[in-house]
Design an enzyme around this catalytic site. Sequence first.
Site, short mmCIF file in Angstrom:
data_model
loop_
_atom_site.label_atom_id
_atom_site.label_comp_id
_atom_site.label_asym_id
_atom_site.label_seq_id
_atom_site.Cartn_x
_atom_site.Cartn_y
_atom_site.Cartn_z
N ASP A 198 42.19 35.54 46.78
CA ASP A 198 43.50 36.18 46.94
C ASP A 198 44.27 35.96 45.65
OD1 ASP A 198 43.07 36.99 49.59
OD2 ASP A 198 43.83 35.10 50.39
N ASP A 240 42.81 43.30 51.63
CA ASP A 240 43.91 43.19 52.60
C ASP A 240 44.81 44.42 52.54
OD1 ASP A 240 42.95 40.62 53.20
OD2 ASP A 240 44.28 39.68 51.72
#
Length: 171
Positions: A125, A143
Site C-alpha cells: 500500500d 483498492d
Amino acid sequence: MKNSVKILLFCILSIVFIGCDRITKDLAKEHLRYQPAKFYLHNTVILEYVENTGAALSLGDELSKPVSFWLLSILPLVFLLILFAYAIHHMRELSWLKTLSFSLIIAGGIGNIIDRIFFDRHVTDFMNIGYNSLRTGIFNFADVCVTAGVIGFLLSYREKPKHAAEIGQGE
C-alpha cells in the site's frame, strides 16, 4: 456487439487493471520503500510505503498465517472466480457499466491476492488522501479498482433495464 467480443474486452480490461496494479506496486517498492513519506498538493496526497498483512485498514493483521491464508487469499479467490464465471455467463445481459464494474472488482481483488500469495501475505500500500486529520487509510491501485467497481455497480442500478428484445440485438 457480439457477446464474444464483449467477453474479450472484459478479459483484456481485467488484465490491464491487474497490470497497472503490479506496475504501481513495483514503482512504490522501488521509489518509496525505506524513504520518508512524500507530500503533494499541500499534504492532500501522501505517498508512503507500507506492507499490510491484513485486509482493509489492517483488519485481520493479527491472524495466524494459516488462518490469514484461507480467509484473505483462498476465500476471496473462490469468490472472485465465482464472480468471474457469473459475469462471463451473463455477459449478454450486462450493461457496459456493469461489465466494467465486474472487471474492476475482479482485477482489484486478484491484484491484492497476488501480493498475499507471492509476497508472504504482504500487500503493498502506498497512497493516502485527505485534508488535515480527515484522511483515508493507506491504499493501492487494486483498492481503487475494487472501490470504483463497487461504486459503478451501485450506479448501474440507476440505469434503465434492457428489454428482452434489446438484449439479443446485434448478435
